[in-house]
Design a protein around this motif. Sequence first.
Motif, PDB file in Angstrom:
ATOM      1  N   ASN A  10      -9.831  17.889  11.603  1.00 19.53           N
ATOM      2  CA  ASN A  10      -9.609  18.407  10.244  1.00 19.53           C
ATOM      3  C   ASN A  10      -9.138  17.248   9.368  1.00 19.53           C
ATOM      4  O   ASN A  10      -9.867  16.288   9.174  1.00 19.53           O
ATOM      5  N   GLU A  11      -7.910  17.264   8.871  1.00 21.01           N
ATOM      6  CA  GLU A  11      -7.440  16.160   8.031  1.00 21.01           C
ATOM      7  C   GLU A  11      -6.338  15.354   8.713  1.00 21.01           C
ATOM      8  O   GLU A  11      -5.652  14.557   8.096  1.00 21.01           O
ATOM      9  N   ILE A  12      -6.194  15.530  10.047  1.00 21.39           N
ATOM     10  CA  ILE A  12      -5.139  14.854  10.804  1.00 21.39           C
ATOM     11  C   ILE A  12      -5.766  13.768  11.665  1.00 21.39           C
ATOM     12  O   ILE A  12      -6.695  14.035  12.432  1.00 21.39           O
ATOM     13  N   GLN A  13      -5.240  12.544  11.573  1.00 23.72           N
ATOM     14  CA  GLN A  13      -5.786  11.430  12.333  1.00 23.72           C
ATOM     15  C   GLN A  13      -4.940  11.201  13.586  1.00 23.72           C
ATOM     16  O   GLN A  13      -3.725  11.011  13.512  1.00 23.72           O
ATOM     17  N   PHE A  14      -5.615  11.218  14.748  1.00 29.19           N
ATOM     18  CA  PHE A  14      -4.965  11.006  16.036  1.00 29.19           C
ATOM     19  C   PHE A  14      -5.424   9.676  16.622  1.00 29.19           C
ATOM     20  O   PHE A  14      -6.592   9.291  16.501  1.00 29.19           O
ATOM     21  N   GLY A  15      -4.499   8.986  17.303  1.00 25.60           N
ATOM     22  CA  GLY A  15      -4.835   7.822  18.107  1.00 25.60           C
ATOM     23  C   GLY A  15      -4.331   8.038  19.511  1.00 25.60           C
ATOM     24  O   GLY A  15      -3.230   8.581  19.715  1.00 25.60           O
ATOM     25  N   ILE A  16      -5.111   7.620  20.523  1.00 32.17           N
ATOM     26  CA  ILE A  16      -4.697   7.828  21.918  1.00 32.17           C
ATOM     27  C   ILE A  16      -5.196   6.685  22.781  1.00 32.17           C
ATOM     28  O   ILE A  16      -6.309   6.172  22.580  1.00 32.17           O
ATOM     29  N   SER A  17      -4.367   6.266  23.724  1.00 29.64           N
ATOM     30  CA  SER A  17      -4.732   5.231  24.687  1.00 29.64           C
ATOM     31  C   SER A  17      -4.014   5.520  25.990  1.00 29.64           C
ATOM     32  O   SER A  17      -2.836   5.877  25.995  1.00 29.64           O
ATOM     33  N   ASN A  46      -7.427  -0.900  10.025  1.00 28.07           N
ATOM     34  CA  ASN A  46      -5.977  -1.191   9.977  1.00 28.07           C
ATOM     35  C   ASN A  46      -5.171  -0.053   9.359  1.00 28.07           C
ATOM     36  O   ASN A  46      -4.177  -0.270   8.670  1.00 28.07           O
ATOM     37  N   VAL A  47      -5.608   1.170   9.611  1.00 27.88           N
ATOM     38  CA  VAL A  47      -4.932   2.356   9.077  1.00 27.88           C
ATOM     39  C   VAL A  47      -4.141   3.020  10.193  1.00 27.88           C
ATOM     40  O   VAL A  47      -4.670   3.264  11.280  1.00 27.88           O
ATOM     41  N   LYS A  48      -2.881   3.310   9.927  1.00 30.59           N
ATOM     42  CA  LYS A  48      -2.039   3.966  10.916  1.00 30.59           C
ATOM     43  C   LYS A  48      -2.491   5.414  11.132  1.00 30.59           C
ATOM     44  O   LYS A  48      -2.858   6.091  10.180  1.00 30.59           O
ATOM     45  N   PRO A  49      -2.439   5.891  12.375  1.00 31.11           N
ATOM     46  CA  PRO A  49      -2.736   7.313  12.599  1.00 31.11           C
ATOM     47  C   PRO A  49      -1.559   8.185  12.167  1.00 31.11           C
ATOM     48  O   PRO A  49      -0.441   7.704  11.971  1.00 31.11           O
ATOM     49  N   ASP A  50      -1.829   9.464  12.014  1.00 30.17           N
ATOM     50  CA  ASP A  50      -0.734  10.413  11.760  1.00 30.17           C
ATOM     51  C   ASP A  50       0.014  10.733  13.046  1.00 30.17           C
ATOM     52  O   ASP A  50       1.237  10.902  13.041  1.00 30.17           O
ATOM     53  N   VAL A  51      -0.730  10.816  14.151  1.00 30.30           N
ATOM     54  CA  VAL A  51      -0.159  11.120  15.465  1.00 30.30           C
ATOM     55  C   VAL A  51      -0.680  10.087  16.449  1.00 30.30           C
ATOM     56  O   VAL A  51      -1.892   9.876  16.554  1.00 30.30           O
TER      57      VAL A  51
END
Length: 642
Positions: free
Chosen positions: A485-492, A561-566
């Motif tokens: 949706n409009e939430i950006q997630f990053g995962i590693s 170079n954009v920070k995720p929200d989560v």
Amino acid sequence: MSSPEDLAEKFGELPDEVMAELQNMLRIYNIDAEELFFKWEEYCLKMGEDIKLNMKNITAFKDDAREQFEIEMRAKSKSAQAPATRGAQRGAKSAGDVFNMLDGLTPATPRSSGPNVARRKFEKAGYETPLAERTSKLAVGSSPVGPGPGFRTPGAVTSIPFRNRTDPGKVMEVLNPNIEVPHLPLPDYPGYQPRTQLTVRVKPINFQYKPMYQKLSAGSQYLDDQIEEYAAAIQEEHNISIDDFCNPCSRLPEEVVVVGRIVTDVMDSQKRSNEASLLLEASRGTGEGGRVRLDLSALKGYAFFPGMLVAFKALNPTGDKLLVKSILDPPRYYAAASKPDDMEDELQKLSAGNFNVFVASGPYTPDENLDFEGLTELVDKIVETEPDVVFLSGPFIDTAHPKVKLGDFPVDMNTFSGYVLEDLFKAKITSQLNRITKSLILLVPSTRDAVSKHVSFPQDRFQRKLLGLQSNVQLLTNPSMLTINEIQFGISTADILFHLNMQEVKATGKGIEMNTFHRLANYVISSSHFYPLFPAPEASQVGYTTPIDLQWMRLADFPDNVKPDVLILPSNLPGTVKVVNGVVTINPGFMSTKRTAGTYAFMTIESPEKVLAEENVVPAPSADFTLKRRIYNRARVEIRRI
């Protein structure tokens, strides 16, 4: 030997009897307080939970340290004793070539004739193990599949049966407790399809490279480009002229700006880096790739790790040592924002209630079995509560699991597909995931996954066909950045938090974050990279190997170079959640530790209704008008015991 004051500095204020036990360990093992503190940290991580220093736990710690010490001594004695014995025998009988260089290389050819030849053959035969003896040792109590019934790995920790786990369902930590947990499943929940729109922000095709086939020149160029790009970002951030940047390895009688990478000259993998071992590595363009030792005595506090890109104000009067006067703040990266229209769409999608997410990470079963009871319990909760999204990260079939390494598990020949480990995945993992029908499942592999064709980091996705996964399972790369949706997630799944904790060199002082998790997570966010550490730690330091494909590490950069929200960073460290640099950073912990059942995370996110109301949004004045999502105010996150 360290003094009681040194112990108090490392461990804090302790009861007298505990302090006496620690001092006793210092005398027994002839180590200092710092090394004993490192051993205590490793013991806590191995146990998989926070442990208080009381007499009960210090006794268990002493037993574990003694066991590890005895194992190390036996290994050293075996490796040192056997070669020395053979060497002494050859030296005593030497009568052949100069310096005995050919001794033993041609055992069938006698060096000289005469009566001594038969004696040498007889002496040599006495030191050889007969074939029958070797085969009999293999035959008794063994099998080609696994160890005998009495086998126990040295140093292994006896696990607690899953049914006897402590405090199941207990909430260990909460972010934003003022936000209420909705009653799940939501009334008239339609399933994830109308409520969830997934956009992957990385190109999976770029991860389909040939793993572990890197060129040294390409890896070297990547490291050099990192420094140059960081220098350009510092120049823009601090408005510094390019002429003010200098070679840190040259003589610098006046204070100037230098940029480079932190490296260490500690060669022994068993030892940790310290202040005296740190150097600054310059780029080839600025400093011909040279290195110079750092003098940090002028700093009130600092925190560094190998591979960290830094900018200093410093001077180098002699050309041999860089005297650091101050550290320039790293470039600031901004969080993604949304257009009002997108937030309005999000508001409509979530008309039934909050957006709900489960986050869990492997291993999913303890070392003693392959029952996956923790995963079964988690799936039961997911089926019951019907969240919108479920993040599941590897390892699923762990290459480090004793039974997987030994092949100690049954194979059903009636359903055998020709792929043993993939069949095990389908039997234990896929069968559980197929029970979930109303949630979107996102699978992220680990370099420790036995069913992954890609063995290095950055890592390609799982293969859907071989694992028999259904359509509501989406396969992600490792690492991955995605928008739901409009939430950006990053995962590693590369355990960067644990690795940084093992490699970090710090001195507490002004401007240094005291919370360990906050500080480690901020390294990742401020570097705009999922794995800023270089090189990766060795297996002797963390218990396993993390293969890094250096020339492809740009795939681990944050897109744009954009920070995720989560940011989801599963780690061997205890599960926790914090808002770090404006990012909701979650370590769900592992679903299963070596000793007991672990933890997972539950997150519920409110709709953007309050954001739109507070901003008094009217039709956007321009196409570029955006709003901050403020997920850190809208999300409640709980770390729960399974």
